[in-house]
Write a protein that holds these residues in place. Sequence first.
Motif, PDB file in Angstrom:
ATOM      1  N   SER A 129     -60.801 -84.195 -92.458  1.00 33.47           N
ATOM      2  CA  SER A 129     -60.554 -84.082 -93.678  1.00 33.47           C
ATOM      3  C   SER A 129     -61.177 -82.900 -94.850  1.00 33.47           C
ATOM      4  N   GLY A 130     -61.379 -81.607 -93.673  1.00 32.88           N
ATOM      5  CA  GLY A 130     -62.126 -80.761 -93.874  1.00 32.88           C
ATOM      6  C   GLY A 130     -61.650 -79.599 -93.867  1.00 32.88           C
ATOM      7  N   ARG A 131     -61.523 -78.659 -94.837  1.00 31.40           N
ATOM      8  CA  ARG A 131     -60.727 -77.871 -95.380  1.00 31.40           C
ATOM      9  C   ARG A 131     -60.622 -77.065 -93.594  1.00 31.40           C
ATOM     10  N   LEU A 132     -59.896 -76.073 -93.353  1.00 29.46           N
ATOM     11  CA  LEU A 132     -60.121 -75.022 -92.021  1.00 29.46           C
ATOM     12  C   LEU A 132     -60.485 -73.805 -92.585  1.00 29.46           C
ATOM     13  N   TYR A 133     -60.155 -73.268 -94.233  1.00 31.70           N
ATOM     14  CA  TYR A 133     -60.395 -71.997 -95.173  1.00 31.70           C
ATOM     15  C   TYR A 133     -61.631 -72.491 -95.849  1.00 31.70           C
ATOM     16  N   ASN A 134     -62.425 -71.423 -96.266  1.00 28.07           N
ATOM     17  CA  ASN A 134     -63.339 -71.857 -98.014  1.00 28.07           C
ATOM     18  C   ASN A 134     -62.291 -71.195 -98.847  1.00 28.07           C
ATOM     19  N   ASP A 135     -62.416 -71.360-100.299  1.00 28.20           N
ATOM     20  CA  ASP A 135     -61.366 -71.120-101.476  1.00 28.20           C
ATOM     21  C   ASP A 135     -62.679 -70.341-102.503  1.00 28.20           C
ATOM     22  N   PHE A 136     -63.740 -69.407-101.376  1.00 23.84           N
ATOM     23  CA  PHE A 136     -64.152 -68.229-101.887  1.00 23.84           C
ATOM     24  C   PHE A 136     -63.172 -66.746-101.452  1.00 23.84           C
ATOM     25  N   ASP A 137     -62.714 -66.378-100.043  1.00 26.51           N
ATOM     26  CA  ASP A 137     -62.415 -65.806 -99.934  1.00 26.51           C
ATOM     27  C   ASP A 137     -61.166 -65.885 -98.578  1.00 26.51           C
ATOM     28  N   TYR A 138     -61.103 -67.086 -98.572  1.00 23.68           N
ATOM     29  CA  TYR A 138     -59.535 -68.046 -97.493  1.00 23.68           C
ATOM     30  C   TYR A 138     -60.069 -67.238 -96.250  1.00 23.68           C
ATOM     31  N   HIS A 139     -61.685 -67.068 -95.774  1.00 18.67           N
ATOM     32  CA  HIS A 139     -61.635 -67.149 -94.297  1.00 18.67           C
ATOM     33  C   HIS A 139     -61.889 -67.852 -93.922  1.00 18.67           C
ATOM     34  N   PHE A 140     -61.895 -68.334 -92.044  1.00 15.11           N
ATOM     35  CA  PHE A 140     -61.859 -69.946 -91.807  1.00 15.11           C
ATOM     36  C   PHE A 140     -63.407 -70.453 -91.785  1.00 15.11           C
ATOM     37  N   LEU A 141     -63.074 -71.673 -92.698  1.00 13.89           N
ATOM     38  CA  LEU A 141     -64.373 -72.149 -92.367  1.00 13.89           C
ATOM     39  C   LEU A 141     -64.375 -72.449 -89.987  1.00 13.89           C
ATOM     40  N   PRO A 142     -66.099 -72.635 -90.337  1.00 17.90           N
ATOM     41  CA  PRO A 142     -66.332 -73.582 -88.911  1.00 17.90           C
ATOM     42  C   PRO A 142     -65.271 -74.426 -87.921  1.00 17.90           C
ATOM     43  N   GLU A 143     -64.671 -75.285 -88.963  1.00 19.64           N
ATOM     44  CA  GLU A 143     -64.105 -76.053 -88.000  1.00 19.64           C
ATOM     45  C   GLU A 143     -62.639 -74.697 -87.522  1.00 19.64           C
ATOM     46  N   ALA A 144     -61.600 -73.762 -88.285  1.00 19.06           N
ATOM     47  CA  ALA A 144     -61.114 -73.810 -88.260  1.00 19.06           C
ATOM     48  C   ALA A 144     -61.237 -72.459 -87.050  1.00 19.06           C
ATOM     49  N   SER A 145     -62.788 -72.194 -86.693  1.00 22.02           N
ATOM     50  CA  SER A 145     -63.837 -71.055 -85.356  1.00 22.02           C
ATOM     51  C   SER A 145     -63.257 -72.001 -84.058  1.00 22.02           C
ATOM     52  N   LYS A 146     -64.176 -72.958 -84.045  1.00 18.85           N
ATOM     53  CA  LYS A 146     -64.174 -74.002 -83.161  1.00 18.85           C
ATOM     54  C   LYS A 146     -62.644 -74.215 -82.833  1.00 18.85           C
ATOM     55  N   ILE A 147     -61.538 -74.449 -83.681  1.00 23.37           N
ATOM     56  CA  ILE A 147     -60.283 -75.024 -83.059  1.00 23.37           C
ATOM     57  C   ILE A 147     -59.105 -73.638 -82.550  1.00 23.37           C
ATOM     58  N   ILE A 148     -59.766 -72.824 -83.111  1.00 21.66           N
ATOM     59  CA  ILE A 148     -59.640 -70.804 -81.974  1.00 21.66           C
ATOM     60  C   ILE A 148     -60.321 -71.134 -81.565  1.00 21.66           C
ATOM     61  N   GLY A 149     -61.289 -70.388 -81.155  1.00 22.49           N
ATOM     62  CA  GLY A 149     -62.149 -71.312 -79.540  1.00 22.49           C
ATOM     63  C   GLY A 149     -61.553 -71.859 -78.407  1.00 22.49           C
ATOM     64  N   ARG A 150     -61.295 -73.185 -78.783  1.00 21.21           N
ATOM     65  CA  ARG A 150     -60.365 -73.578 -78.031  1.00 21.21           C
ATOM     66  C   ARG A 150     -58.945 -73.404 -77.327  1.00 21.21           C
ATOM     67  N   GLU A 151     -59.219 -73.403 -78.519  1.00 24.45           N
ATOM     68  CA  GLU A 151     -57.284 -72.634 -78.195  1.00 24.45           C
ATOM     69  C   GLU A 151     -56.984 -71.790 -77.154  1.00 24.45           C
ATOM     70  N   GLU A 152     -58.267 -70.750 -77.601  1.00 18.61           N
ATOM     71  CA  GLU A 152     -58.269 -69.477 -76.905  1.00 18.61           C
ATOM     72  C   GLU A 152     -58.168 -69.528 -75.669  1.00 18.61           C
ATOM     73  N   ALA A 153     -59.820 -70.651 -75.485  1.00 18.68           N
ATOM     74  CA  ALA A 153     -59.992 -71.439 -73.821  1.00 18.68           C
ATOM     75  C   ALA A 153     -59.607 -71.815 -73.691  1.00 18.68           C
ATOM     76  N   GLN A 154     -58.481 -72.785 -73.702  1.00 17.01           N
ATOM     77  CA  GLN A 154     -57.393 -73.551 -72.698  1.00 17.01           C
ATOM     78  C   GLN A 154     -56.690 -72.806 -72.421  1.00 17.01           C
ATOM     79  N   ARG A 155     -55.958 -71.479 -73.051  1.00 16.02           N
ATOM     80  CA  ARG A 155     -54.867 -71.069 -72.395  1.00 16.02           C
ATOM     81  C   ARG A 155     -55.219 -69.397 -71.323  1.00 16.02           C
ATOM     82  N   ILE A 156     -56.637 -69.494 -71.860  1.00 14.16           N
ATOM     83  CA  ILE A 156     -56.849 -68.614 -70.693  1.00 14.16           C
ATOM     84  C   ILE A 156     -56.981 -69.259 -69.478  1.00 14.16           C
TER      85      ILE A 156
END
Length: 172
Positions: A129-156
């Motif tokens: 239910s949470g956003r992936l990008y903030n609405d201040f400057d459209y950078h990643f929110l923590p949930e998106a960073s977690k998803i990216i970190g998991r994806e990087e770890a899995q691929r490596i």
Amino acid sequence: YMNDLRKSAEPSIGYPQAFTAQILNQQLFFRRFPKSKEESLRQVRALLQIARHENPGLLLVVSALPSYQLVGEQPVDGALLRVLQRLSITQPEGVRQEQELYDALRHLAGETGWLFVDNLSALRKHRGSGRLYNDFDYHFLPEASKIIGREEAQRIMESMQGETFLAGNSRH
């Protein structure tokens, strides 16, 4: 081009040039100077090749970070839609162009022996239910960073399965 950059500022968000910096700069530039896209990709290829040549025994990773527009969170923020209206760029046109660049980067990574992490697919699968990008400057929110970190770890981890590694050595 400069007038388009001026028009792409959106005063209703904390960092008014966020869309210009993250999304529209390339779209506007490539629209005004179409041949520059080919040259940009040529330079990316050359940089990837140089890094591969200088690091033949290392696992090199391209972890592409897609923009708010490309991921396609719904509903689309009105701030982005207002900017696009001022610039006569449609959202589908912007998504198509950024998708082409993302796909080109995936291809270049494979062509030059880099591991490509597909963060776009991982972020698009998000159903929380949470956003992936903030609405201040459209950078990643923590949930998106977690998803990216998991994806990087899995691929490596997938790339390392079945291989014996010494510090800093791999087949890539």
